[in-house]
Scaffold this motif. Structure first.
Motif, short mmCIF file in Angstrom:
data_model
loop_
_atom_site.label_atom_id
_atom_site.label_comp_id
_atom_site.label_asym_id
_atom_site.label_seq_id
_atom_site.Cartn_x
_atom_site.Cartn_y
_atom_site.Cartn_z
N VAL A 23 -7.78 6.89 1.51
CA VAL A 23 -7.38 5.26 0.47
C VAL A 23 -7.87 4.74 0.59
O VAL A 23 -7.09 3.67 2.09
CB VAL A 23 -5.76 5.62 -0.42
N HIS A 24 -8.66 3.39 0.18
CA HIS A 24 -9.26 2.95 1.03
C HIS A 24 -8.88 1.54 -0.77
O HIS A 24 -9.28 1.92 -1.81
CB HIS A 24 -11.40 2.16 0.41
N CYS A 65 -4.78 12.88 2.90
CA CYS A 65 -4.83 12.18 2.54
C CYS A 65 -5.68 10.39 2.65
O CYS A 65 -4.48 10.26 3.51
CB CYS A 65 -5.31 12.01 0.03
N MET A 88 1.04 4.64 -2.57
CA MET A 88 1.11 5.65 -3.13
C MET A 88 2.40 6.44 -3.10
O MET A 88 2.37 7.78 -4.24
CB MET A 88 0.88 5.99 -0.61
N VAL A 115 -13.48 9.58 -5.44
CA VAL A 115 -13.03 10.41 -4.89
C VAL A 115 -13.22 11.75 -4.80
O VAL A 115 -14.70 12.44 -5.11
CB VAL A 115 -11.45 11.30 -6.53
N CYS A 133 -5.81 3.13 -10.04
CA CYS A 133 -7.59 3.04 -9.51
C CYS A 133 -7.99 2.08 -10.31
O CYS A 133 -7.98 1.96 -11.23
CB CYS A 133 -8.15 4.43 -9.99
N ARG A 190 -11.04 3.78 -3.30
CA ARG A 190 -11.60 5.46 -3.07
C ARG A 190 -10.57 6.52 -2.34
O ARG A 190 -9.27 5.71 -2.06
CB ARG A 190 -12.99 4.79 -1.80
N ILE A 191 -11.10 7.63 -2.46
CA ILE A 191 -9.88 8.07 -1.98
C ILE A 191 -10.25 9.98 -1.91
O ILE A 191 -11.26 10.12 -2.57
CB ILE A 191 -8.39 8.56 -2.64
N ASN A 238 0.69 -1.65 0.32
CA ASN A 238 0.23 0.00 0.33
C ASN A 238 1.10 0.94 -0.08
O ASN A 238 0.36 2.03 -0.45
CB ASN A 238 -0.94 -0.17 1.54
N LYS A 245 -6.02 -0.13 3.68
CA LYS A 245 -6.60 1.18 3.82
C LYS A 245 -5.30 1.67 4.25
O LYS A 245 -4.39 1.25 4.69
CB LYS A 245 -7.22 1.70 4.96
N ILE A 256 -6.58 1.79 -5.75
CA ILE A 256 -7.08 2.90 -5.25
C ILE A 256 -8.70 2.71 -5.57
O ILE A 256 -9.11 3.36 -6.63
CB ILE A 256 -7.02 3.96 -5.25
#
Lengths: 138, 142
Positions: B114-115, B112, B10, B36, B30, B123-124, B6, B81, B121
């Motif tokens: 993030v899920h 930010c 990023m 977003v 993504c 969800r962010i 993860n 996450k 990604i």
């Protein structure tokens, strides 16, 4: 302190200090020399110390009736805890430059906390949708 | 995904995509239905068409600050996450119809959360913090 213990502190702050207005919990969970970096509110210039932070919590409660903070997600690693949160309530008073809308609103944001010896030493936080929710589509 | 993976995700977002100005890579890192959340476009738009809203926003940022450089300041990761505290520096040298270039050097900080799903990604949520708001926060599309 473990990451799970730090998360538990963060949850306690949201549930007790923020939602139940038990401000004395701030004395137990935040370091004496606590620093915060968060969106400025009217009349708020001091960004250090537990007493200044209590006034900030109170100004949120004054601006939003039936205020309720919700932790959507919380994760932790090392000395940091990151939280996806929302704060909702009836926007009845001026807040961060926005005049009261007298609407029920939900404002979302992200909050970071750094822990030292089991207490919150520093936080950073901001709002995501505040302009949309309180200011309407500009 | 592991915590380490993860963090790599990023790095790909901030360094290989934003700093390298390789926005096409957003489609690789993504999920196609990425959600977003940003202060700079309506919540509904970011939910329904997050990918295009994200690409459009980052294209605008690059136009406004052609020399912009992101730095990951802090990262917090768990298996599904990850959250990042970041900053960018740049020169406000690109104009928009309603925001003329100021030539000013800026340093803007943000967070930010993030899920991650299937290594991507899903969800962010972005939010600003700190003393200097983005010049785009004056933009009428918000």
């Amino acid at each position: 302190m473990s990451t799970e213990a730090n998360k538990a502190v963060l949850r306690r702050v949201f549930e007790e200090a923020f939602n139940k207005n038990k401000l004395e919990v701030i004395d137990e969970t935040y370091a004496e020399d606590y620093e915060f970096d968060a969106p400025p509110l009217a009349g708020q210039v001091v960004t250090t110390g537990r007493e200044a932070f209590k006034r900030r919590v109170q100004s949120f409660a004054a601006a939003f009736g039936d205020i309720h903070y919700k932790i959507e997600d919380v994760i932790a690693e090392g000395d940091l805890v990151a939280t996806n949160f929302s704060v909702s309530g009836l926007h009845r008073g001026e807040f961060a430059g926005f005049p009261p809308t007298n609407r029920r609103v939900e404002i979302t944001g992200v909050h970071f906390a750094r822990f030292v010896d089991g207490r919150i030493k520093k936080t950073w936080a901001g709002f995501t949708n505040i302009d949309e929710v309180l200011g309407g589509q500009k | 995904m592991s915590v380490a993976e993860n963090k790599v995700l990023m790095n790909r977002l901030f360094y290989d995509t934003f700093n390298a100005n390789n926005l096409a890579q957003l489609r690789e890192i993504c999920t196609p239905d990425v959600e977003v959340e940003s202060p700079l476009f309506p919540t509904e738009e970011g939910r329904k068409d997050g990918m295009n809203a994200f690409i459009k926003l980052m294209t605008t940022y690059r136009h406004v600050h052609p020399d912009m450089v992101y730095v990951i300041e802090d990262v917090v990761a768990e298996p599904d996450k990850v959250a990042v505290g970041f900053s960018y520096t740049g020169t406000h040298s690109g104009s928009l119809p309603d925001i003329p270039a100021s030539g000013q050097k800026v340093r803007v900080t943000g967070l930010c959360f993030v899920h991650v799903r299937d290594g991507k990604i899903a969800r962010i949520r972005f939010c600003p913090y700190g003393p200097m708001p983005s010049v785009l926060s004056k933009h009428p599309h918000k």
